[in-house]
Design a protein around this motif. Structure first.
Motif, PDB file in Angstrom:
ATOM      1  N   ALA A  59       0.829  -1.206   0.000  1.00  0.00           N
ATOM      2  CA  ALA A  59       0.000   0.000   0.000  1.00  0.00           C
ATOM      3  C   ALA A  59       0.863   1.255   0.000  1.00  0.00           C
ATOM      4  O   ALA A  59       0.560   2.238  -0.671  1.00  0.00           O
ATOM      5  CB  ALA A  59      -0.927  -0.005   1.214  1.00  0.00           C
ATOM      6  N   LYS A  62       2.314   1.924  -3.398  1.00  0.00           N
ATOM      7  CA  LYS A  62       1.294   2.343  -4.356  1.00  0.00           C
ATOM      8  C   LYS A  62       0.797   3.761  -4.108  1.00  0.00           C
ATOM      9  O   LYS A  62       0.514   4.507  -5.063  1.00  0.00           O
ATOM     10  CB  LYS A  62       0.118   1.360  -4.298  1.00  0.00           C
ATOM     11  N   HIS A  63       0.709   4.160  -2.847  1.00  0.00           N
ATOM     12  CA  HIS A  63      -0.018   5.393  -2.546  1.00  0.00           C
ATOM     13  C   HIS A  63       0.823   6.516  -1.940  1.00  0.00           C
ATOM     14  O   HIS A  63       0.411   7.678  -2.014  1.00  0.00           O
ATOM     15  CB  HIS A  63      -1.182   5.095  -1.589  1.00  0.00           C
ATOM     16  N   GLN A  65       3.206   9.529  -1.321  1.00  0.00           N
ATOM     17  CA  GLN A  65       3.805  10.560  -2.149  1.00  0.00           C
ATOM     18  C   GLN A  65       4.853  11.322  -1.330  1.00  0.00           C
ATOM     19  O   GLN A  65       4.515  12.045  -0.395  1.00  0.00           O
ATOM     20  CB  GLN A  65       2.741  11.526  -2.670  1.00  0.00           C
ATOM     21  N   TYR A 121       0.579   2.204   6.785  1.00  0.00           N
ATOM     22  CA  TYR A 121      -0.280   1.825   5.658  1.00  0.00           C
ATOM     23  C   TYR A 121      -0.937   0.457   5.829  1.00  0.00           C
ATOM     24  O   TYR A 121      -1.666   0.010   4.946  1.00  0.00           O
ATOM     25  CB  TYR A 121       0.525   1.847   4.352  1.00  0.00           C
ATOM     26  N   GLU A 125      -5.028   2.848   2.778  1.00  0.00           N
ATOM     27  CA  GLU A 125      -4.471   3.219   1.478  1.00  0.00           C
ATOM     28  C   GLU A 125      -4.142   4.702   1.413  1.00  0.00           C
ATOM     29  O   GLU A 125      -3.068   5.093   0.963  1.00  0.00           O
ATOM     30  CB  GLU A 125      -5.445   2.840   0.350  1.00  0.00           C
ATOM     31  N   PHE A 126      -5.074   5.526   1.889  1.00  0.00           N
ATOM     32  CA  PHE A 126      -4.884   6.971   1.772  1.00  0.00           C
ATOM     33  C   PHE A 126      -4.691   7.573   3.158  1.00  0.00           C
ATOM     34  O   PHE A 126      -5.581   7.496   4.007  1.00  0.00           O
ATOM     35  CB  PHE A 126      -6.083   7.599   1.055  1.00  0.00           C
TER      36      PHE A 126
END
Length: 329
Positions: A59, A62-63, A65, A121, A125-126
């Protein structure tokens, strides 16, 4: 492995209940071995992770930043992560918290102030990191190959701390036994030693993890600061000063004269942190007791636990793995 009806009574770090079908498909396709604490280790991108940690890793990749100016504290497990987090938090935020008698470290465990990125995570996810003050300070055990792409493409700094493998292993063996429920019993020294030497350990193989960041520090010295635990213990003031310069926040002459470095080192010392009430009775959200992160922190403690044959074998593996790299631990 606990019966299914007992799994929900386990601490969160041992639960493996919510697994997606996509994730199940992945873990059945990659090498799996028995874990030291959790039921399983899975090998992903050449390194071993528990089921929960692997979920968090995927996760995060992937997410997450990254942002320019981020600072990432990278360690192999049980190589001084708690100490490094405390020192780095105190160093980076020394202007915001100038009074060592009213410092967040007195009432917060270092792992709460500098979270493990991939752990955040797990099951999510966010995540919203907008409340983090600049520069954002994260920690991770992830090997270089598994860092999120945004970290590698950003203008950030990585501080890597490692420890000699013999002391790392002994500390990890003690730590993981503390995390095992009492009715599970402790892992034998011999069994876990064999797994560690084969590379089957948390975020292992240990030697591959260290080599990845060592080589990166040679090729990109302005990006990666490579630090040995033993050196930090031997000359903490020198290395704290070097860290401040690497991060672009050097100590002023006034700070030097006023003893700010000594105050940070005293605040973050093993003796001080381990005796704080929060680190004696507190617990992380995932269930690990704060006291499990403080044992001895001594250099050479492995001599008290490993046989002469074990010490010789570990030295031989280290010499073979690091041959030609210029690295010595």
């Amino acid at each position: 492995m606990p019966p299914p009806e007992q799994s929900l009574s386990l601490p969160r770090y041992l639960q493996e209940n919510e697994i997606s079908e996509e994730f199940r498909d992945l873990i059945v396709s990659i090498p799996t071995e028995k874990g030291w604490v959790a039921n399983h280790f899975h090998q992903y991108q050449g390194f071993w992770h528990t089921t929960r940690q692997l979920q968090g890793l995927l996760a995060c990749q992937k997410h997450f930043q990254a942002e320019d100016g981020d600072i990432y504290l990278v360690t192999t497990p049980k190589s001084g992560s708690t100490w490094l987090k405390a020192m780095m938090f105190a160093l980076v935020h020394r202007v915001s918290f100038p009074d060592p008698k009213q410092h967040p470290l007195l009432t917060n465990n270092p792992h709460a102030l500098v979270p493990f990125l991939e752990h955040e995570y797990i099951g999510k996810e966010f995540l919203d990191f907008t409340n983090f003050t600049f520069p954002r300070l994260f920690s991770t055990h992830l090997p270089l190959v598994s860092l999120p792409k945004s970290v590698n493409s950003s203008n950030c700094k990585l501080v890597y701390l490692c420890r000699n493998p013999k002391d790392t292993f002994v500390s990890l063996w003690h730590f993981t036994n503390k995390l095992r429920p009492e009715n599970w019993g402790a892992n034998s020294l011999e069994e876990t030693f064999d797994k560690f030497c084969r590379g089957v350990s948390l975020y292992g193989p240990f030697w591959d993890h260290v080599l990845g960041y060592w080589k990166e520090s040679l090729e990109r010295s302005q990006r990666v600061f490579f630090l040995r635990y033993e050196e930090m213990k031997n000359e903490p003031k020198i290395h704290l000063r070097r860290l401040s310069e690497f991060l672009g926040c050097p100590f002023s002459l006034e700070e030097e004269n006023n003893g700010v470095l000594d105050e940070i080192l005293e605040l973050c010392s093993f003796e001080n942190l381990s005796n704080l009430e929060v680190n004696k009775i507190g617990m992380l959200p995932s269930g690990e007791k704060h006291e499990a992160f403080f044992r001895r922190g001594e250099v050479g403690d492995s001599m008290n636990f490993l046989t002469a044959e074990m010490l010789e074998k570990m030295d031989m593996i280290t010499e073979q793995k690091f041959h030609g790299s210029g690295l010595k631990l």
